[in-house]
Design a protein around this motif. Structure first.
Motif, PDB file in Angstrom:
ATOM      1  N   PRO A 102      40.559  55.159  43.209  1.00 37.79           N
ATOM      2  CA  PRO A 102      40.870  53.818  43.709  1.00 37.79           C
ATOM      3  C   PRO A 102      41.929  53.186  42.808  1.00 37.79           C
ATOM      4  N   LYS A 103      42.786  52.419  43.415  1.00 36.73           N
ATOM      5  CA  LYS A 103      43.842  51.787  42.624  1.00 36.73           C
ATOM      6  C   LYS A 103      43.171  50.848  41.633  1.00 36.73           C
ATOM      7  N   LYS A 104      43.517  51.008  40.389  1.00 34.30           N
ATOM      8  CA  LYS A 104      42.903  50.169  39.374  1.00 34.30           C
ATOM      9  C   LYS A 104      43.547  48.791  39.435  1.00 34.30           C
ATOM     10  N   LEU A 105      42.717  47.787  39.456  1.00 31.37           N
ATOM     11  CA  LEU A 105      43.249  46.430  39.498  1.00 31.37           C
ATOM     12  C   LEU A 105      43.789  46.061  38.119  1.00 31.37           C
ATOM     13  N   SER A 106      44.845  45.259  38.120  1.00 30.67           N
ATOM     14  CA  SER A 106      45.370  44.758  36.854  1.00 30.67           C
ATOM     15  C   SER A 106      44.374  43.769  36.264  1.00 30.67           C
ATOM     16  N   ARG A 107      44.543  43.459  35.008  1.00 32.56           N
ATOM     17  CA  ARG A 107      43.649  42.493  34.384  1.00 32.56           C
ATOM     18  C   ARG A 107      43.726  41.151  35.108  1.00 32.56           C
ATOM     19  N   ALA A 108      44.975  40.774  35.446  1.00 34.35           N
ATOM     20  CA  ALA A 108      45.153  39.495  36.143  1.00 34.35           C
ATOM     21  C   ALA A 108      44.385  39.499  37.466  1.00 34.35           C
ATOM     22  N   ALA A 109      44.453  40.628  38.177  1.00 35.32           N
ATOM     23  CA  ALA A 109      43.778  40.699  39.470  1.00 35.32           C
ATOM     24  C   ALA A 109      42.265  40.680  39.284  1.00 35.32           C
ATOM     25  N   ASN A 110      41.792  41.408  38.274  1.00 34.93           N
ATOM     26  CA  ASN A 110      40.359  41.405  37.967  1.00 34.93           C
ATOM     27  C   ASN A 110      39.846  40.004  37.740  1.00 34.93           C
ATOM     28  N   GLU A 111      40.568  39.298  36.874  1.00 37.81           N
ATOM     29  CA  GLU A 111      40.127  37.945  36.516  1.00 37.81           C
ATOM     30  C   GLU A 111      40.198  37.018  37.714  1.00 37.81           C
ATOM     31  N   THR A 112      41.268  37.150  38.463  1.00 43.00           N
ATOM     32  CA  THR A 112      41.421  36.295  39.642  1.00 43.00           C
ATOM     33  C   THR A 112      40.297  36.563  40.639  1.00 43.00           C
ATOM     34  N   LEU A 113      39.980  37.844  40.807  1.00 40.07           N
ATOM     35  CA  LEU A 113      38.884  38.198  41.712  1.00 40.07           C
ATOM     36  C   LEU A 113      37.573  37.577  41.232  1.00 40.07           C
ATOM     37  N   ALA A 114      37.331  37.679  39.929  1.00 38.63           N
ATOM     38  CA  ALA A 114      36.085  37.123  39.386  1.00 38.63           C
ATOM     39  C   ALA A 114      36.043  35.603  39.588  1.00 38.63           C
ATOM     40  N   ILE A 115      37.171  34.963  39.348  1.00 35.59           N
ATOM     41  CA  ILE A 115      37.189  33.502  39.520  1.00 35.59           C
ATOM     42  C   ILE A 115      36.923  33.144  40.982  1.00 35.59           C
ATOM     43  N   ILE A 116      37.549  33.897  41.886  1.00 32.22           N
ATOM     44  CA  ILE A 116      37.306  33.615  43.312  1.00 32.22           C
ATOM     45  C   ILE A 116      35.829  33.848  43.644  1.00 32.22           C
ATOM     46  N   ALA A 117      35.264  34.919  43.105  1.00 30.83           N
ATOM     47  CA  ALA A 117      33.869  35.235  43.416  1.00 30.83           C
ATOM     48  C   ALA A 117      32.917  34.171  42.874  1.00 30.83           C
ATOM     49  N   TYR A 118      33.106  33.804  41.612  1.00 24.92           N
ATOM     50  CA  TYR A 118      32.145  32.906  40.958  1.00 24.92           C
ATOM     51  C   TYR A 118      32.394  31.444  41.290  1.00 24.92           C
ATOM     52  N   HIS A 119      33.629  31.112  41.619  1.00 26.53           N
ATOM     53  CA  HIS A 119      33.943  29.702  41.839  1.00 26.53           C
ATOM     54  C   HIS A 119      34.214  29.360  43.294  1.00 26.53           C
ATOM     55  N   GLN A 120      34.047  30.316  44.197  1.00 29.99           N
ATOM     56  CA  GLN A 120      34.432  30.059  45.565  1.00 29.99           C
ATOM     57  C   GLN A 120      33.659  28.903  46.184  1.00 29.99           C
ATOM     58  N   PRO A 121      34.270  28.176  47.103  1.00 29.32           N
ATOM     59  CA  PRO A 121      35.680  28.259  47.508  1.00 29.32           C
ATOM     60  C   PRO A 121      36.590  27.641  46.457  1.00 29.32           C
ATOM     61  N   VAL A 122      37.698  28.306  46.201  1.00 29.30           N
ATOM     62  CA  VAL A 122      38.558  27.882  45.098  1.00 29.30           C
ATOM     63  C   VAL A 122      40.024  27.992  45.525  1.00 29.30           C
ATOM     64  N   THR A 123      40.829  27.061  45.061  1.00 25.05           N
ATOM     65  CA  THR A 123      42.256  27.104  45.414  1.00 25.05           C
ATOM     66  C   THR A 123      43.033  27.830  44.326  1.00 25.05           C
ATOM     67  N   ARG A 124      44.260  28.176  44.653  1.00 23.62           N
ATOM     68  CA  ARG A 124      45.100  28.866  43.679  1.00 23.62           C
ATOM     69  C   ARG A 124      45.281  28.007  42.431  1.00 23.62           C
TER      70      ARG A 124
END
Lengths: 237, 270, 237
Positions: A102-124
């Motif tokens: 699987p394509k490894k996510l960048s650190r930025a993408a990992n963190e962004t994904l986590a923020i979206i998951a834990y803080h959803q709904p969340v804006t950019r």
């Protein structure tokens, strides 16, 4: 059952393996395992009930089946509120060869994904506030491509920014039964770190991927879908 | 808590806070907050008890170093530096009574809180990514058996469809009793048969239209006889049974049976 | 394993279900079931051996596993010398879904049906004579499937061809109280369905679906019903 007879002296376990399923093993267990094996994708209890004979207690069948499969190489698990069979967690070493790297996510993408998951709904903007850095369009695109996040609405705020949340595929991919099962969620909640510095009154400290829009969200507009961002949003009136 | 080996930075975490890195690689950081968090970790204390003053010093020293080596610094690093310098001055000076806005202490606490939050979400991200992932660590059924969808057609038709179909059909039939005269056509087979019969007797050159004279009497037959005969002639030439010769366009076409082996003379070019 | 604890009083089978796999169940069985479950295609023993730890007796593992799964809803089967899981044969009914698919009648079927309705009782040859086109077996089959037409007798003529007529279901589907409600020549002209000059002698019959056989009809013979053509034809004496 006739096959049991072919077990002979060189069997590795004791003889009673062959009749480990007492004749009384309810037929429902056979039906459910066949349905779930065949489907390949998770099925919810409602669907299962509709395919089974009238009056089957699906919840209790699932409990039995889950217990039966718990020690096996294939487990019955609940993801995103649905039931499915998955290979056991501890056998990754055995099956790794089957995986398409699987394509490894960048650190930025990992963190962004986590923020979206834990803080959803969340804006950019809110993601940027937490990370202290701009979130590139590319990062959002990569995450959209995984199918794990989706734009879910627009924040009732100046500029009406898109709000993001996670999808069913996210839960399935990470083997979560519900968004409330995110790892470390309780800890985060306890330290009050989920509240963050979101505008007061807007922030709800618990993540929710419930498709129902929050009070501070508007539905997506038709134009939003043209971006190819939103897979399928049912406009809600 | 998260260990430090995950930081993709050339700033070695082992460095003490008072030894600014010689190699400054801002590329490795995800923005000023990330840099601050890394520096804060070097204080090796709980982020809740971090000394914001010391942290500000570290950050400013880092930025200073980066400037010495003329590194292009993104604007947000400089904005953070300016803000930290301001915070530092506020923290060092006694608070004035009745000053507007948040106190220096509040600002420092807010910064510490942001760092804690960033660290918390990082840990969460690691925990999330560390979970067994579908298609990497755990697998679903490799060969699902699709549900057989047995479609039972439910036929639909409206009375209108029925009546339209009937009326159009009846009407069409009622009006379609027109007979077309059968067209006479000389088939290729007929043409060939006639040609073989006529040419078979002679090795001399003869004109095609003269061979066919008896067939060309009926004007309605003229075109089809000529066309089919010519096509047959070409076919027979290809088979090596005939030789054909035409002096110029629209001139009469001559043909004769091919002389076997003897190589009889042809009048002019073929 | 902890899940076994959640099995309580309302379980359907005896308590020992949860520990039906003695602790001694060989780990190889887990490995093989995971491998086969995750594989996209049947695996042969050679492949299995190459994926398993050194020294596993694959043949005997397969025998054990096959016996274990024999009474289940999913069986371990051997296809073309390779192993795979398949849902049990007797559960095929569970894995098929009936769905009703609305389909419009083709133009040919509409014409044929209309001719049967107006001109009944009518044989296939007679339909062809009216249409000026052959009527395919498929068209008749489709119409039989609709339940709107039925073979009603045999024409007293060379070859004794079947005669067709419409059914009660036909009237119901098209909302007709009686077959005589089909519009006649004047009505068809009035509604513009027939227009222009029609040859003299052009007529539209007065349809009748009276079940009583005409003088030139013989009753159906027992064999006619075996054709599968007639869904339910009451043999009339």
């Amino acid at each position: 059952m006739g096959l049991a007879k072919s077990l002979d002296d060189d069997t590795l376990v004791e003889d009673d393996t062959s009749n480990q399923f007492p004749a009384e093993r309810p037929e429902e267990l056979r039906l459910v395992e066949a349905l779930l094996f065949a489907a390949g994708e998770p099925l919810d209890e409602k669907t299962l009930r509709s395919r089974l004979p009238e009056g089957v207690d699906v919840a209790s069948v699932m409990r039995l089946l889950q217990a039966e499969y718990a020690p096996r190489g294939v487990n019955l698990v609940r993801v995103a509120g649905k039931w499915t069979f998955r290979t056991a967690n501890d056998l990754a070493w055995l099956l790794a060869r089957d995986s398409v790297e699987p394509k490894k996510l960048s650190r930025a993408a990992n963190e962004t994904l986590a923020i979206i998951a834990y803080h959803q709904p969340v804006t950019r903007a809110e993601i940027e506030e937490i990370r202290g850095v701009t979130v590139s369009k590319g990062t959002i695109d990569v995450l959209m491509e995984t199918g794990w996040i989706r734009p879910r609405g627009r924040r009732k705020a100046p500029g009406r920014p898109l709000t993001f949340g996670t999808t069913q595929a996210f839960l399935e991919h990470f083997g979560l039964e519900a968004i409330g099962d995110l790892p470390g969620l309780d800890e985060l909640k306890g330290t009050g770190l989920l509240e963050g510095s979101l505008p007061s009154g807007f922030s709800v400290p618990l993540p929710s991927d419930d498709a129902t829009l929050r009070d501070d969200e508007d539905p997506l507009e038709p134009g939003d879908l043209d971006l190819g961002l939103a897979p399928r949003a049912e406009p809600e009136e | 808590m998260m260990s430090e080996e995950h930081f993709e930075t050339t700033l070695s975490p082992e460095l003490a806070s008072d030894e600014p890195a010689l190699i400054v690689d801002v590329e490795g950081f995800e923005g000023p907050l990330d840099l601050l968090l890394m520096l804060a970790r070097q204080q090796k204390v709980d982020l809740a008890k971090i000394s914001i003053l010391a942290l500000a010093d570290q950050y400013l020293a880092f930025i200073e170093e980066a400037r010495k080596v003329r590194l292009e610094l993104a604007a947000d690093y400089l904005v953070m530096a300016a803000w930290l310098a301001y915070l530092k001055s506020r923290l060092l000076l006694p608070e004035k009574e009745g000053e507007l806005g948040p106190s220096a202490e509040d600002m420092a606490t807010a910064l510490a809180q942001r760092l804690r939050r960033l660290e918390a979400i990082r840990n969460a991200a690691e925990a999330l990514i560390g979970r067994p992932q579908l298609g990497r660590d755990i697998f679903g059924r490799g060969a699902p058996e699709p549900i057989a969808d047995i479609k039972r057609p439910e036929w639909t038709a409206t009375l209108y469809d029925l009546l339209t179909a009937y009326a159009q059909q009846r009407q069409k039939r009622a009006l379609s009793h027109v007979r077309f005269a059968a067209r006479t056509v000389w088939s290729l087979a007929e043409a060939r048969e006639a040609l073989e019969r006529m040419i078979g007797v002679s090795h001399d050159w003869g004109r095609l239209d003269e061979f066919l004279i008896s067939y060309l009497v009926d004007p309605s037959m003229r075109a089809t006889v000529m066309a089919s005969s010519f096509a047959s002639v070409l076919e027979m030439v290809r088979e090596g049974a005939l030789e054909v010769h035409q002096h110029q366009a629209f001139a009469p076409i001559f043909l004769r049976k091919r002389a076997d082996e003897t190589g009889a003379q042809t009048p002019g070019s073929a």
